[in-house]
Design a protein around this motif. Structure first.
Motif: not given
Length: 219
Positions: A22-29, A158-163, A192-201
């Motif tokens: 639900k929440k991605f880290d926009p700094t991680r590509k 691959l350890g990549v998040d998606a929604c 697709a990317g990497y989850r934010a650390e504070d994504d509670k889900y």
């Protein structure tokens, strides 16, 4: 071709790890080598008769993504994720597209096209049914769901998040991205990317019915 297998535990662990982010880290590509594999997972997706009635439009740092936000039910994944994949069908996929595929098959497999005549007749007969018998766009849409499943599973490995997302206005996406002019219609999104650390889900347990309620063996 050699096959490098993944352990059963590794596969299960990654499937347990993934969730609809639900929440991605926009700094991680996503690094290019990893993205290249994800891209190929789309290319290698199976489809009915192998016809591939789709195209996948990828947006990375384009400012166009900001324009899409208001047509995405306010879901910020479309602008925060490293990549946004818009999965689209080829509108009114028909006999001409089938003939193109058969010609390409003959080329790739170095096979005389005459040997594919029976296959060609079968495919064109399938696609050529009247609209009251067969809605080709509905069929194409079902094929795209196969693609998003393969993409998300590959991402998890691959350890990549998606929604996966249906919550958007396809006609607006088509307009902004110019898809209609190209003969395509958007049906699904997958940031697709990497989850934010504070994504509670990310910490919530999966809610899945017991296996015995979902899988039944018939003797």
């Amino acid at each position: 071709m050699t096959v490098d297998t993944i352990s059963a535990n590794s596969v299960l662990n990654q499937l347990q790890w993934r969730y609809a982010t639900k929440k991605f880290d926009p700094t991680r590509k996503i690094p290019d080598p990893v993205w290249n594999v994800l891209e190929q997972s789309l290319v290698l997706t199976p489809s009915s008769f192998g016809l591939q009635p789709w195209k996948f439009f990828v947006l990375t740092d384009s400012p166009v993504r900001q324009q899409l936000l208001e047509h995405s039910w306010g879901q910020t994944q479309v602008v925060e994720a490293s990549h946004l994949v818009v999965l689209a069908i080829k509108k009114d996929f028909g006999v001409a597209e089938a003939e193109r595929y058969i010609e390409y098959m003959a080329q790739v497999r170095n096979t005389p096209i005459e040997k594919l005549e029976g296959f060609g007749k079968m495919v064109k007969g399938f696609l050529g049914r009247s609209p009251d018998q067969f809605n080709v766009d509905d069929w194409s849409t079902r094929q795209v769901y196969i693609a998003i499943g393969q993409f998300m599973t590959t991402a998890a490995m691959l350890g990549v998040d998606a929604c996966p997302m249906e919550g958007f206005i396809p006609d607006k996406y088509d307009e902004i991205l110019g898809l209609s002019a190209k003969g395509y219609h958007s049906v699904l999104l997958c940031p697709a990317g990497y989850r934010a650390e504070d994504d509670k889900y990310s910490q919530l347990p999966k809610v899945r019915y017991p296996t015995e309620d979902i899988v039944e063996y018939i003797q």
